[in-house]
Enzyme design. Structure first.
Site, PDB file in Angstrom:
ATOM      1  N   ASP A 498      50.398  40.442  28.524  1.00 39.43           N
ATOM      2  CA  ASP A 498      49.796  39.544  29.508  1.00 39.43           C
ATOM      3  C   ASP A 498      49.635  40.325  30.821  1.00 39.43           C
ATOM      4  OD1 ASP A 498      48.834  37.252  30.692  1.00 39.43           O
ATOM      5  OD2 ASP A 498      50.723  36.142  30.601  1.00 39.43           O
ATOM      6  N   GLU A 501      45.255  42.982  33.485  1.00 36.39           N
ATOM      7  CA  GLU A 501      43.914  43.191  34.062  1.00 36.39           C
ATOM      8  C   GLU A 501      43.792  44.471  34.906  1.00 36.39           C
ATOM      9  OE1 GLU A 501      44.577  39.439  32.578  1.00 36.39           O
ATOM     10  OE2 GLU A 501      45.611  40.232  34.326  1.00 36.39           O
ATOM     11  N   ASP A 574      44.338  31.205  31.141  1.00 31.65           N
ATOM     12  CA  ASP A 574      45.036  30.046  31.710  1.00 31.65           C
ATOM     13  C   ASP A 574      44.091  28.868  31.918  1.00 31.65           C
ATOM     14  OD1 ASP A 574      47.242  31.645  31.679  1.00 31.65           O
ATOM     15  OD2 ASP A 574      47.074  32.238  33.768  1.00 31.65           O
TER      16      ASP A 574
END
Length: 907
Positions: A498, A501, A574
């Site tokens: 997770d 990015e 999300d």
């Protein structure tokens, strides 16, 4: 900074990113390279191609600016590859000593692709002047010299297929050495980007001929068909942005870029079919889709028989690939020839996953696990989020809450279940944390613009980030997943990446500064969109090494780039518990599939918020058809395991999960198809019905393979649903067997029990109808074949089986059958290729039931060959374990082996 102050700052930073705040993120107007490109007039670059020749089997040329003689020439290289793939490379001339080498994205193009290059023997001169080279039978690539333009031509008709720079919008800002007085800094909010080599953006136009719509370029929450962003009758809007960002509670309808960036676009139209364009560039990208008509502002005339697009990037080079199709599946095959086909997942990973942030402790895990058993709801994977660690230090366990991690995993494994733990790229800057200490000593972290270790804030507080662009650092990271290094891990533990990015809470736009430095002096601006890709790659390699190379990894990632399909699954991030997010999950998943990421899904129920029971049930009913099927929720939400909403809703959710488990053989076969061809598991309707214009913008329904059509329910208390069933053949309701005409929109009654789903006439569906605790325990269960006959009383389908976990299938250890029903006879044919290693996959599994839909009544029995056994045909339930299931023609217990050749003649 003292601990209290540090904690306060962290709280402020966390709250800062916990919801969508538009002002946190740049618009095109606030992005200088986007602003400059959009204001450029057509043909302003005035380029010409000179010195056209063949070098190393490829066409090469110089690109000269006619308007500015002081501009250094660029080098163009055009290569032709098997499968009708054209590659265009444009870069600065290294012989002219640019300040540094521009970044060419490594390790995305598969290693075998360069060997597919066709060695060009000659260049054909054409009027114009132009040069053309052979692309494939009936297709040529044409380079027009002055003004510079490249296009693919259909030689039989003379029509164009794709073109590059047909509007003369190409621009290439070359790197510079800073002189006294140069001010290249860019500022956004409180952040300053030093830009040491000045502006270095690239922009150009690409046109898709014979196209009505374009699709692709994920990731964002918007419609499947990309809406125009500029042009006549279009309100000026933002371009589609490709820039990996950690966006909490993202908007359900926006061109704004989210967690992943795949710069691949596919077009489609009724007459020409499909073509595709891929720009291998990992810098920020902005893309306009132009509306047809005369645009007075730009001075461009845009015909309605093509789609024109405008591509802009902050940095990098032109490394572009043109795919000519002509069918949608052809374009996907061509794209995955370049970037690789999706990895073959383990069987358990395509079943149901249970997750939330966070399961509190081992007692909580045991309670959730036992409750699934108590209620007869199968599941395969239980997930642990960041709270399972010791103070957000990855590869560790909270010794109070999870004191016996190996025993916890073994209990799950005994039921055929698995566990996934989270491992993010931000490493806590704690001198007592062995991982940080080692990374610091080895110099393995990303550096800031001054050359010091980059220090950003994320969940652990002060953090640094491994520079996974460096192959040496990727190998180091992979070693951390060994059982010796990851203490408490077992063979049944898999990984979730997770925040990759990368997410940096106190960074510009909640990410890493663009002038941060990576391996080889590469600026972060140049590789930003691929950072998560390299981190994902290293993690998957770690699980490979851990299992001595014969255990297929499962790694879920949030950030993706072209090629990520080779390393694991992705989810849409999300989302929120509302009906709009349920609806937009379908175009998001379809778009990811169209760009290689077949193994994708959305958080069932929505990550943020508390879904009403009806929404949650509808989400399970739809999510059961996602390639990746996982329920997940934020830690501030109410608990929402399947049994938390009353007995009736529990039964409805259980039924949805049971549908997924029954269809696992079909899904697994589709994953193998994706693994070999690149064709996604779930598909837009137009991929299966490419001539049906009514499917081109339909993104509320989708195909699962070529056999199932699913229509979601996206409104509260819906009583009816309008479902368009394409094609000339009929469709059979998946639950009842009721037949519906194709090529018609049907208004159907909707009940709480299921969403509309249909089996296409002419297909054979494979199921397993016995429900166990997990997919692993279904391994040797018998199969059911559901034969949906078309108007010619014919049907066919496939079944793929292997051990579900290892790489032995690559050595021939698999079963692949084609079932064909024709002239009243069902035949099982072997599709498996002979293996030089003589490895076989043994299976004693049998066909337990054969269901005939659409067969003329009156047949009483069937003859099985080669056993010469006669068996009765009777009426039986379409679904064995479902009350009120309709009776259909059934051959019970033919008990033919799934791995053998046989036939069954209806008498």
């Amino acid at each position: 900074m003292n601990q209290t102050l540090r904690f306060t700052v962290l709280l402020l930073l966390c709250s800062h990113v916990l919801s969508w705040r538009k002002e946190e993120f740049r618009t095109c107007h606030q992005t200088p390279f986007c602003n400059r490109a959009r204001s450029r007039a057509p043909s302003s670059s005035s380029l010409a191609a000179t010195d056209v020749t063949i070098s190393d089997g490829a066409l090469t040329a110089k690109l000269i600016s006619k308007s500015d003689p002081q501009t250094k020439p660029l080098i163009l290289t055009l290569s032709v590859h098997q499968n009708a793939i054209l590659r265009l490379l444009i870069d600065e001339d290294p012989s002219l000593s640019p300040p540094k080498q521009r970044f060419h994205v490594p390790d995305v193009v598969v290693p075998e692709f360069p060997s597919t290059k066709l060695w060009l023997q000659r260049i054909s001169s054409e009027n114009g002047p132009s040069s053309s080279v052979y692309l494939s039978e009936g297709l040529s690539a044409v380079l027009r010299h002055d003004p510079f333009e490249l296009f693919v031509r259909d030689d039989s008709s003379g029509d164009r297929v794709l073109s590059f720079n047909s509007h003369g919008l190409f621009d290439f800002e070359q790197l510079k050495q800073k002189s006294e007085g140069d001010d290249w800094e860019e500022r956004f909010r409180s952040h300053t980007d030093t830009r040491p080599y000045g502006p270095q953006s690239i922009s150009f136009d690409v046109s898709f001929y014979g196209a009505q719509y374009v699709y692709g370029i994920p990731e964002r929450a918007t419609s499947l068909a990309l809406k125009p962003t500029r042009g006549p009758n279009v309100d000026e809007s933002e371009p589609y942005r490709l820039f990996n960002l950690d966006v909490f509670e993202y908007i359900h309808d926006s061109p704004f870029g989210l967690y992943g960036s795949i710069p691949f676009m596919i077009s489609h139209g009724k007459t020409r079919g499909s073509s595709g364009f891929f720009w291998l560039n990992s810098a920020e990208m902005q893309i306009d889709v132009l509306a047809p008509g005369w645009d007075a502002e730009s001075g461009i005339s845009l015909p309605s028989n093509r789609v024109d697009t405008f591509w802009m990037s902050e940095a990098g080079v032109v490394d572009a690939f043109f795919f000519v199709g002509p069918q949608p599946k052809d374009v996907l095959r061509q794209y995955t020839v370049v970037t690789g086909t999706p990895a073959m997942p383990q069987l358990f990973s395509i079943a149901y996953h249970q997750c939330r942030w966070n399961y509190r402790d081992e007692e909580d895990v045991e309670h959730v696990d036992s409750k699934f058993d108590e209620l007869d709801i199968p599941y395969d994977v239980l997930w642990l989020d960041i709270e399972h660690t010791d103070g957000k230090r990855y590869f560790t366990w909270d010794k109070v809450l999870f004191p016996h991690p190996e025993e916890m995993q073994r209990k799950l494994s005994a039921k055929g279940r698995h566990m996934v733990t989270i491992v993010d790229p931000h490493i806590k800057r704690d001198e007592n944390f062995h991982l940080h200490k080692e990374a610091s000593q080895k110099g393995y972290y990303v550096k800031d613009a001054s050359g010091n270790t980059f220090d950003g804030w994320c969940w652990p507080g002060s953090s640094s980030y491994p520079d996974t662009l460096n192959p040496e650092i990727r190998s180091w990271w992979a070693e951390k997943f060994s059982y010796q290094n990851y203490v408490g891990s077992t063979p049944s533990l898999y990984i979730w990446n997770d925040m990759n990015e990368p997410s940096v809470f106190n960074g510009p736009e909640v990410t890493m500064p663009r002038d941060a430095l990576h391996y080889g002096g590469v600026e972060h601006r140049e590789l930003h969109n691929a950072y998560g890709y390299y981190f994902h790659m290293a993690t998957a390699d770690g699980l490979l090494k851990r299992g001595e190379g014969n255990d297929r990894p499962f790694v879920l990632t949030r950030a993706v780039f072209a090629g990520s399909q080779r390393y694991g699954a992705v989810w849409t991030g999300d989302n929120t518990a509302d009906w709009d997010h349920l609806r937009v999950s379908i175009p998001m998943v379809l778009t990811l599939g169209l760009t290689g990421m077949s193994f994708s899904g959305a958080d069932v129920g929505g990550f943020f918020g508390n879904p009403e029971p009806e929404l949650l049930v509808r989400w399970y009913q739809l999510g059961a058809y996602y390639p990746f099927f996982r329920a997940h929720a934020h830690h501030d939400t109410k608990r929402r395991e399947p049994w938390m909403f009353g007995e009736r809703n529990t039964e409805l959710i259980k039924d949805a999960v049971h549908v997924r488990y029954a269809l696992l053989p079909y899904f697994y076969t589709l994953f193998r198809e994706a693994n070999t061809t690149g064709v996604p598991v779930v598909r837009p309707l137009w991929m299966e019905f490419p001539s049906d214009e009514d499917t081109f913008t339909n993104d509320e329904a989708f195909m699962v393979g070529n056999s199932l059509l699913v229509q979601g329910i996206y409104t509260e208390r819906a009583k009816h649903a309008s479902v368009y069933l394409p094609g000339k053949q009929s469709w059979y309701d998946l639950r009842t067997g009721t037949v519906y005409k194709g090529g018609v929109t049907h208004k159907l009654e909707v009940t709480e029990e299921n969403i509309p789903a249909f089996q296409r006439a002419g297909t054979i569906l494979t199921r397993k109808d016995r429900f166990r605790r997990s997919s692993t325990q279904m391994k040797n269960d018998p199969f059911t074949l559901v034969i949906a006959l078309n108007s010619s009383q014919e049907a066919e389908g496939e079944l793929y089986i292997d051990d579900g976990s290892s790489f032995s299938f690559l050595k021939g250890a698999y079963i692949h059958r084609r079932f064909v029903f024709k002239n009243g006879k069902l035949i099982s044919l072997n599709l498996a290729t002979a293996s030089a290693s003589n490895v076989r996959y043994p299976s004693e599994a049998v066909i337990e039931r054969i269901i005939l839909l659409g067969h003329a009544p009156g047949s009483k029995n069937a003859l099985i060959e080669p056993s010469n056994q006669k068996i009765d045909i009777e009426l039986g339930p379409l679904w064995v374990q479902r009350a009120r299931a309709p009776a259909v023609m059934t051959i019970r217990k033919p008990n033919v082996h799934v791995a053998e050749d046989w036939s069954i003649q209806i008498l």
